[in-house]
Design a protein around this motif. Structure first.
Motif, PDB file in Angstrom:
ATOM      1  N   VAL A  38       0.840  -1.204   0.000  1.00  6.75           N
ATOM      2  CA  VAL A  38       0.000   0.000   0.000  1.00  6.75           C
ATOM      3  C   VAL A  38       0.868   1.245   0.000  1.00  6.75           C
ATOM      4  O   VAL A  38       0.709   2.142  -0.843  1.00  6.75           O
ATOM      5  CB  VAL A  38      -0.947   0.010   1.216  1.00  6.75           C
ATOM      6  CG1 VAL A  38      -1.753   1.322   1.258  1.00  6.75           C
ATOM      7  CG2 VAL A  38      -1.883  -1.185   1.179  1.00  6.75           C
ATOM      8  N   LEU A  39       1.811   1.303   0.939  1.00  8.64           N
ATOM      9  CA  LEU A  39       2.694   2.463   1.027  1.00  8.64           C
ATOM     10  C   LEU A  39       3.966   2.058   1.777  1.00  8.64           C
ATOM     11  O   LEU A  39       3.945   1.917   3.005  1.00  8.64           O
ATOM     12  CB  LEU A  39       2.002   3.624   1.763  1.00  8.64           C
ATOM     13  CG  LEU A  39       2.790   4.930   1.847  1.00  8.64           C
ATOM     14  CD1 LEU A  39       2.953   5.539   0.454  1.00  8.64           C
ATOM     15  CD2 LEU A  39       2.083   5.925   2.765  1.00  8.64           C
ATOM     16  N   PRO A  40       5.066   1.855   1.092  1.00 10.91           N
ATOM     17  CA  PRO A  40       6.323   1.497   1.771  1.00 10.91           C
ATOM     18  C   PRO A  40       6.919   2.706   2.486  1.00 10.91           C
ATOM     19  O   PRO A  40       6.607   3.856   2.167  1.00 10.91           O
ATOM     20  CB  PRO A  40       7.222   1.038   0.624  1.00 10.91           C
ATOM     21  CG  PRO A  40       6.687   1.712  -0.580  1.00 10.91           C
ATOM     22  CD  PRO A  40       5.216   1.865  -0.375  1.00 10.91           C
ATOM     23  N   PRO A  42       9.791   5.415   3.555  1.00 16.23           N
ATOM     24  CA  PRO A  42      10.905   6.054   2.843  1.00 16.23           C
ATOM     25  C   PRO A  42      12.235   5.345   3.053  1.00 16.23           C
ATOM     26  O   PRO A  42      13.047   5.253   2.131  1.00 16.23           O
ATOM     27  CB  PRO A  42      10.920   7.480   3.415  1.00 16.23           C
ATOM     28  CG  PRO A  42       9.535   7.718   3.878  1.00 16.23           C
ATOM     29  CD  PRO A  42       9.040   6.392   4.365  1.00 16.23           C
ATOM     30  N   SER A  43      12.476   4.851   4.284  1.00 17.85           N
ATOM     31  CA  SER A  43      13.733   4.159   4.547  1.00 17.85           C
ATOM     32  C   SER A  43      13.863   2.903   3.685  1.00 17.85           C
ATOM     33  O   SER A  43      14.954   2.580   3.193  1.00 17.85           O
ATOM     34  CB  SER A  43      13.836   3.795   6.025  1.00 17.85           C
ATOM     35  OG  SER A  43      12.734   2.976   6.423  1.00 17.85           O
ATOM     36  N   ALA A  44      12.743   2.191   3.465  1.00 17.72           N
ATOM     37  CA  ALA A  44      12.774   1.001   2.611  1.00 17.72           C
ATOM     38  C   ALA A  44      13.012   1.381   1.146  1.00 17.72           C
ATOM     39  O   ALA A  44      13.718   0.682   0.414  1.00 17.72           O
ATOM     40  CB  ALA A  44      11.464   0.228   2.745  1.00 17.72           C
ATOM     41  N   ILE A  45      12.433   2.499   0.735  1.00 18.14           N
ATOM     42  CA  ILE A  45      12.629   2.960  -0.645  1.00 18.14           C
ATOM     43  C   ILE A  45      14.084   3.337  -0.877  1.00 18.14           C
ATOM     44  O   ILE A  45      14.693   2.961  -1.884  1.00 18.14           O
ATOM     45  CB  ILE A  45      11.701   4.157  -0.931  1.00 18.14           C
ATOM     46  CG1 ILE A  45      10.235   3.724  -0.864  1.00 18.14           C
ATOM     47  CG2 ILE A  45      12.019   4.771  -2.297  1.00 18.14           C
ATOM     48  CD1 ILE A  45       9.253   4.872  -0.948  1.00 18.14           C
ATOM     49  N   PHE A  46      14.676   4.087   0.060  1.00 16.84           N
ATOM     50  CA  PHE A  46      16.072   4.485  -0.088  1.00 16.84           C
ATOM     51  C   PHE A  46      17.006   3.283  -0.013  1.00 16.84           C
ATOM     52  O   PHE A  46      18.058   3.259  -0.660  1.00 16.84           O
ATOM     53  CB  PHE A  46      16.442   5.513   0.983  1.00 16.84           C
ATOM     54  CG  PHE A  46      15.750   6.831   0.796  1.00 16.84           C
ATOM     55  CD1 PHE A  46      15.667   7.416  -0.455  1.00 16.84           C
ATOM     56  CD2 PHE A  46      15.170   7.486   1.871  1.00 16.84           C
ATOM     57  CE1 PHE A  46      15.028   8.626  -0.639  1.00 16.84           C
ATOM     58  CE2 PHE A  46      14.525   8.697   1.695  1.00 16.84           C
ATOM     59  CZ  PHE A  46      14.452   9.272   0.433  1.00 16.84           C
ATOM     60  N   GLU A  47      16.633   2.266   0.754  1.00 17.26           N
ATOM     61  CA  GLU A  47      17.442   1.051   0.800  1.00 17.26           C
ATOM     62  C   GLU A  47      17.430   0.347  -0.558  1.00 17.26           C
ATOM     63  O   GLU A  47      18.469  -0.154  -1.023  1.00 17.26           O
ATOM     64  CB  GLU A  47      16.894   0.118   1.879  1.00 17.26           C
ATOM     65  CG  GLU A  47      17.625  -1.211   2.002  1.00 17.26           C
ATOM     66  CD  GLU A  47      19.068  -1.056   2.502  1.00 17.26           C
ATOM     67  OE1 GLU A  47      19.816  -2.040   2.432  1.00 17.26           O
ATOM     68  OE2 GLU A  47      19.430   0.052   2.964  1.00 17.26           O
ATOM     69  N   GLN A  48      16.266   0.323  -1.207  1.00 22.00           N
ATOM     70  CA  GLN A  48      16.188  -0.275  -2.543  1.00 22.00           C
ATOM     71  C   GLN A  48      16.960   0.543  -3.570  1.00 22.00           C
ATOM     72  O   GLN A  48      17.559  -0.014  -4.500  1.00 22.00           O
ATOM     73  CB  GLN A  48      14.723  -0.407  -2.973  1.00 22.00           C
ATOM     74  CG  GLN A  48      13.960  -1.487  -2.225  1.00 22.00           C
ATOM     75  CD  GLN A  48      14.563  -2.859  -2.433  1.00 22.00           C
ATOM     76  OE1 GLN A  48      14.863  -3.256  -3.553  1.00 22.00           O
ATOM     77  NE2 GLN A  48      14.754  -3.593  -1.342  1.00 22.00           N
ATOM     78  N   LEU A  49      16.978   1.864  -3.399  1.00 23.69           N
ATOM     79  CA  LEU A  49      17.795   2.702  -4.269  1.00 23.69           C
ATOM     80  C   LEU A  49      19.267   2.344  -4.140  1.00 23.69           C
ATOM     81  O   LEU A  49      20.003   2.285  -5.137  1.00 23.69           O
ATOM     82  CB  LEU A  49      17.591   4.185  -3.923  1.00 23.69           C
ATOM     83  CG  LEU A  49      16.380   4.885  -4.531  1.00 23.69           C
ATOM     84  CD1 LEU A  49      16.214   6.270  -3.915  1.00 23.69           C
ATOM     85  CD2 LEU A  49      16.522   4.998  -6.049  1.00 23.69           C
ATOM     86  N   ARG A  50      19.693   2.075  -2.920  1.00 22.56           N
ATOM     87  CA  ARG A  50      21.102   1.722  -2.688  1.00 22.56           C
ATOM     88  C   ARG A  50      21.419   0.342  -3.243  1.00 22.56           C
ATOM     89  O   ARG A  50      22.448   0.153  -3.907  1.00 22.56           O
ATOM     90  CB  ARG A  50      21.404   1.773  -1.189  1.00 22.56           C
ATOM     91  CG  ARG A  50      22.864   1.524  -0.841  1.00 22.56           C
ATOM     92  CD  ARG A  50      23.057   1.499   0.661  1.00 22.56           C
ATOM     93  NE  ARG A  50      22.398   0.367   1.273  1.00 22.56           N
ATOM     94  CZ  ARG A  50      22.911  -0.862   1.331  1.00 22.56           C
ATOM     95  NH1 ARG A  50      24.096  -1.121   0.778  1.00 22.56           N
ATOM     96  NH2 ARG A  50      22.247  -1.836   1.914  1.00 22.56           N
ATOM     97  N   ALA A 218       6.312  -8.237  -9.576  1.00 23.51           N
ATOM     98  CA  ALA A 218       6.996  -9.158  -8.666  1.00 23.51           C
ATOM     99  C   ALA A 218       6.705  -8.836  -7.196  1.00 23.51           C
ATOM    100  O   ALA A 218       7.340  -9.417  -6.298  1.00 23.51           O
ATOM    101  CB  ALA A 218       8.504  -9.091  -8.906  1.00 23.51           C
ATOM    102  N   SER A 219       5.752  -7.926  -6.961  1.00 23.92           N
ATOM    103  CA  SER A 219       5.382  -7.492  -5.603  1.00 23.92           C
ATOM    104  C   SER A 219       6.542  -6.853  -4.852  1.00 23.92           C
ATOM    105  O   SER A 219       6.549  -6.822  -3.618  1.00 23.92           O
ATOM    106  CB  SER A 219       4.818  -8.674  -4.785  1.00 23.92           C
ATOM    107  OG  SER A 219       3.656  -9.190  -5.413  1.00 23.92           O
ATOM    108  N   ALA A 220       7.539  -6.360  -5.590  1.00 21.04           N
ATOM    109  CA  ALA A 220       8.668  -5.637  -4.974  1.00 21.04           C
ATOM    110  C   ALA A 220       8.320  -4.149  -4.935  1.00 21.04           C
ATOM    111  O   ALA A 220       8.902  -3.324  -5.636  1.00 21.04           O
ATOM    112  CB  ALA A 220       9.943  -5.883  -5.764  1.00 21.04           C
ATOM    113  N   TYR A 221       7.366  -3.805  -4.059  1.00 20.12           N
ATOM    114  CA  TYR A 221       6.824  -2.451  -4.077  1.00 20.12           C
ATOM    115  C   TYR A 221       7.825  -1.388  -3.624  1.00 20.12           C
ATOM    116  O   TYR A 221       7.848  -0.298  -4.218  1.00 20.12           O
ATOM    117  CB  TYR A 221       5.555  -2.398  -3.230  1.00 20.12           C
ATOM    118  CG  TYR A 221       4.469  -3.293  -3.788  1.00 20.12           C
ATOM    119  CD1 TYR A 221       3.782  -2.934  -4.948  1.00 20.12           C
ATOM    120  CD2 TYR A 221       4.167  -4.514  -3.189  1.00 20.12           C
ATOM    121  CE1 TYR A 221       2.804  -3.775  -5.481  1.00 20.12           C
ATOM    122  CE2 TYR A 221       3.195  -5.350  -3.714  1.00 20.12           C
ATOM    123  CZ  TYR A 221       2.520  -4.974  -4.857  1.00 20.12           C
ATOM    124  OH  TYR A 221       1.563  -5.804  -5.389  1.00 20.12           O
TER     125      TYR A 221
END
Length: 255
Positions: A38-40, A42-50, A218-221
């Protein structure tokens, strides 16, 4: 020192707002136990960016190339069309309705049509979509600027027996630069949006559009949101470059 202070005074409000917004976002997801799909956070988003920096940069570069080529072609087409429409009444009567019709074309509907017209490995459909999205704001704003000059300036040039294209080069086009760059700033962001949208409908499986859809499938939101963040950054970069070009080409607008 004064210049640095002025830059900082213009930067700190949006920076402060961004930090506060991201902190509130992180707190809200934790406090309400919101599911990542639904809404990840920000820390998880930045981790995926890294973790996916190389893949995201590669996709961003592919999208940036399509957006840049389409933007350049769209600007060229818009300026040439505006020059012709400002000088020849027949072109004005023909091009203005066509430009309005082009602006009304839904990109989502046009992209699959272009993809069937060209090879599936071709970047031409995506760049054509960007060109179409860019053409209208550049054409309309440039044409408006070419028509808005002081009558006394035109009369002065006529008194010097200047020809129409001399008046265009010396008076009309310099006066139209602020309007032209207004169109370019609008078109710069629209180019990235059009490039990303055009990538959703087949063709080369490179770029930010396919990366977003594959991550979501792939549900990798958090990764999908990370790629969206890269698209936002790319759009901001295009806009800032257009703004910088305006400041260099039209320095008197700073005052």
């Amino acid at each position: 020192m004064t210049g640095a202070r002025a830059v900082w005074s213009g930067l700190w409000p949006p920076v402060l707002f961004a930090v506060a917004f991201l902190g509130l976002w992180e707190w809200f997801v934790d406090a309400r136990n919101v599911a990542p799909y639904v809404l990840p956070k920000p820390s998880a988003i930045f981790e995926q960016l890294r973790l996916n920096a190389d893949r995201i940069l590669e996709a961003t570069w592919a999208t940036a190339q399509n957006a840049l080529v389409g933007l350049a072609l769209g600007i060229l087409a818009g300026v040439v069309a505006a020059l012709l429409a400002s000088r020849v009444r027949a072109f004005d009567d023909m091009l203005t309705p066509v430009a309005g019709a082009v602006a009304a074309i839904p990109i989502v509907a046009l992209t699959p049509v272009f993809n069937t017209m060209f090879s599936s490995t071709s970047t031409i459909p995506r760049r054509l979509i960007v060109l179409i999205a860019v053409f209208f704001p550049v054409f309309v704003n440039t044409l408006r600027g070419l028509r808005q000059i002081e009558p006394v300036h035109a009369e002065l040039m006529h008194s010097y027996a200047a020809g129409p294209w001399t008046i265009m080069r010396v008076v009309r086009f310099p006066a139209a630069l602020p309007f032209f760059f207004t169109g370019v700033r609008i078109a710069a962001s629209a180019a990235v949006i059009a490039a990303v949208v055009s990538e959703y409908f087949g063709g080369l499986q490179r770029g930010l559009g396919p990366a977003i859809t594959s991550a979501a499938a792939a549900s990798a939101y958090p990764r999908a949101w990370a790629i969206v963040t890269a698209a936002i950054a790319l759009g901001l970069a295009f806009y800032l470059v257009a703004l910088l070009a305006e400041r260099v080409a039209v320095p008197w607008l700073r005052d």
